[in-house]
Each structure stands twice: as C-alpha cells, then as structure tokens.
Design an enzyme around this catalytic site. Sequence first.
Site, short mmCIF file in Angstrom:
data_model
loop_
_atom_site.label_atom_id
_atom_site.label_comp_id
_atom_site.label_asym_id
_atom_site.label_seq_id
_atom_site.Cartn_x
_atom_site.Cartn_y
_atom_site.Cartn_z
N GLU A 96 44.59 -37.84 32.88
CA GLU A 96 45.49 -37.05 33.74
C GLU A 96 44.85 -36.77 35.10
O GLU A 96 43.66 -36.52 35.17
CB GLU A 96 45.76 -35.69 33.08
CG GLU A 96 46.54 -35.81 31.81
CD GLU A 96 46.75 -34.45 31.16
OE1 GLU A 96 46.40 -33.42 31.79
OE2 GLU A 96 47.25 -34.42 30.04
N CYS A 117 43.09 -32.65 41.23
CA CYS A 117 42.19 -32.38 40.10
C CYS A 117 42.01 -33.69 39.32
O CYS A 117 42.98 -34.26 38.83
CB CYS A 117 42.80 -31.29 39.23
SG CYS A 117 41.80 -30.89 37.80
N CYS A 124 37.02 -34.89 25.51
CA CYS A 124 35.83 -34.11 25.88
C CYS A 124 35.10 -33.70 24.60
O CYS A 124 35.73 -33.41 23.59
CB CYS A 124 36.23 -32.88 26.68
SG CYS A 124 34.80 -31.93 27.27
N CYS A 128 35.39 -26.54 23.77
CA CYS A 128 35.85 -25.19 24.14
C CYS A 128 37.14 -24.94 23.34
O CYS A 128 38.05 -25.77 23.38
CB CYS A 128 36.12 -25.11 25.64
SG CYS A 128 34.71 -25.58 26.64
N CYS A 131 40.95 -25.27 24.73
CA CYS A 131 41.27 -26.37 25.64
C CYS A 131 41.92 -27.55 24.93
O CYS A 131 41.42 -28.03 23.92
CB CYS A 131 39.98 -26.80 26.33
SG CYS A 131 40.15 -28.32 27.25
N CYS A 355 45.02 -28.30 31.16
CA CYS A 355 44.29 -29.56 31.13
C CYS A 355 44.43 -30.31 29.80
O CYS A 355 44.15 -29.79 28.75
CB CYS A 355 42.84 -29.17 31.42
SG CYS A 355 41.61 -30.31 30.97
S1 SF4 Z 1 37.34 -26.75 29.10
FE1 SF4 Z 1 38.01 -28.59 27.97
S2 SF4 Z 1 37.55 -30.30 29.35
FE2 SF4 Z 1 36.40 -28.53 30.11
S3 SF4 Z 1 34.38 -28.67 29.11
FE3 SF4 Z 1 35.63 -27.38 27.78
S4 SF4 Z 1 36.54 -28.79 26.26
FE4 SF4 Z 1 35.78 -30.02 27.98
#
Ligand code: SF4
Length: 369
Positions: A96, A117, A124, A128, A131, A355
């Site tokens: 994206e 962005c 990832c 987190c 996310c 995101c």
């Molecule tokens: S917020 Fe999402 S994209 Fe960013 S580091 Fe954490 S898991 Fe990865």
Amino acid sequence: MKYSPAKPPLTGETLATLTARLQERGEPGFRARQILDWVYKKRARTWDDMTNLPKPLRGWLDDTFELMPATLVLNRQSEDVTDKLLLELGDRALIETVIIRVPQEGVGLEHSRKTICISTQVGCAMGCVFCASGLAGLKRDLNAGEIVAQLLQVCYREDARTPRARTELASFDNIVVMGMGEPLANYDAVIRALTIVNAEWGLGFGARRITLSTSGLVPKILKLADEPLGLRLAISLHGATDEVREQIMPVNKAFPLAKLLPAIRAFSEKHGRMVTLEFILIEDVNDSLEQAEKLRDIALDLHAHVNLIPYNTVEGLPWKRPSITRQERFAEILRRARVSVTLRREKGHDIDAACGQLRLKTEQTRASA
Ligand code: SF4
C-alpha cells in the site's frame, strides 16, 4: 524472505551502478544520466519512450531491467483527503502507498500539499498488537527499486490529474516512511531507495522532507544517526512506560525505554532536529492521564514533538479509539506544559486507511476466490 526477480528493477539502480553496467557493455558514460532522466524527470513509461537512446540499447535495457516493478491494481479514494494505492509486485505480493492531502485555504484539494506514505516490507514481523500490517507476519522485504517505484506511481497518477508544466518536479511535498513494515529492519534497501529519491539524478527530493518512522530498533537508530542523508526521524512510541508499551509493542522487550530514549537523544543531538514521537491513542490501553503526564515528561526531556493519533479500528481486533473528550484531555496535559503537540484529526477512515487493511482485505478476497 528474499525475493529475486527475473530482472532487477531499474528504479533500484544508482547513477554509479547503472554507469558501471553500461560501461561493461561499452556504452558511453553519459547514457546512465540520460536513462535516469527519462525515468525520473520525463516519467517515461516504456523503453520506447526513451527516444534519444539507440534502439539496440533500448532492447538491452528491456532484456536486463524491469522498468516499473509495481503495477497499480486498485486506487481507493476516500470521501475526505486520503487516497490509497494498492500495488502488485512481480511475485503478486501487495503493498500500500497512501496519498494524504492537506487542505489549504483558497486552494482546491487537487493543488493542496501532499504527503506520501510508503511501505518498506510486505507485512511486518514486529507484531504490534493494534496493527493490520503485522497481522499476517512478514512475507518479505521490499527491494530498493520497489520502494522507489511507489513514489513514481504516485507521480504518474498526480501528473495525470493535475498536469504540471515541469514534470521534473516530484508531484508531492513530503514523504513519510511509515507504511507497511519496519523500515529499519530493511535498512540497506531503505537507505539505497531514499538515496535515489534524494539524488539530483533521481527524484531530487529533499531529505529534510522525508521522515522515517521506526518502532524503536535501537542499534539501527544509532546507525541512521551516522548516515549523511539527513532524514527526519519519528518514533512509534505508543506507550510512555515500559509496562504499557510492552503490552502492545513486543519490540519493547528487546529495546525498553531505558535504551530507546538515549538513542533518540543521540539522533536528535547529532542532527540538531526535533524528533517526533508518534502516539496512537487506544481506549483504556494508553489514554490515561498518567500516561499523558509520562509522555509529557519524555517529550520535554527530549525536546520532541508529539503526534497524537486516535486509533483507527481494525476489523478483527478489539481495540477502540477514545472519545474526543478523552483525546482532548490527554492533549491538554501536554499543551499546558508547552510541549509541541498535534492531535491528528482522522483522515481516510472510510478507505481502511489504517496501515495494511486494504492489502489484508484484498488478500482475503483472493484466498477465498
Ligand atoms: S505498527 Fe505495524 S507496520 Fe509498524 S512496526 Fe508495528 S506491526 Fe510493523
């Protein structure tokens, strides 16, 4: 984790590497600049557009490089100011890229300031908990050419919407490296890509208008501080104590605040610039007044700017955004102490702007098809 395309993307070549490749085949040194000029200044979309190159050279380029390693598959425009581009890469992986327009008085949205962005990984690994990008883990790193290609795709689109007399200018005002992925976990490709974006033979985009955001990989923050590029830095803090941060960001176990905060200080002292602390406000997780006070102390100590971002709900995740009153109370504690703070009014909620959500939904649809 590594993807080796059949042909490397041209957008991952620097002036030096492309010159070396061309010289190997006996081409004059000036050809590399000519080719990069076609790509970044004249926005050539095919090899045949490069009309001042001899035909045999165009044929060799076609056999050797991928001109554009990312294809636009979906463009979702929100009702407010955010557009999202879903791009497909050579191995069908999806990423994206988001265009955020900043409305300005007396200027139509088309001509307003734009922040782009960009993503640096497919998925990832940082985990987190709030996310969407991290939900399915990490598929692979992007290569430098794929990172640069996102910006060229934005240029193509913006040039078509608001034709400019001088296409040699980038069609946006700021870049934030905060899309899918942890940029510092893909360090070399990210630095190479941003070097290309910054170079006068590339997009010629000022490094001071590029902000890289990290979840807090301390050794890489220190390495970044030594880079000559001079990027801006943002830290995804999201918790003002180890207890709260660890609950939502596993990276805090390896790099707790006692290690992270000195690294931020070292970066900001070296570059003489304010670092931004990103803080996503999540109801009953990190939105207490106690967290606000701790965040205030950290920001004052580091002379950092704080960006408060009310949480964007993600389907399948339990987290919620705090009420506006609670958001304002939190921000007020920082403002009263004269901390430089922005409370972001949300952009793009209606296009899954959080995101990674658009990619996730498209992948789910593909899987069930
Ligand atoms: S917020 Fe999402 S994209 Fe960013 S580091 Fe954490 S898991 Fe990865």
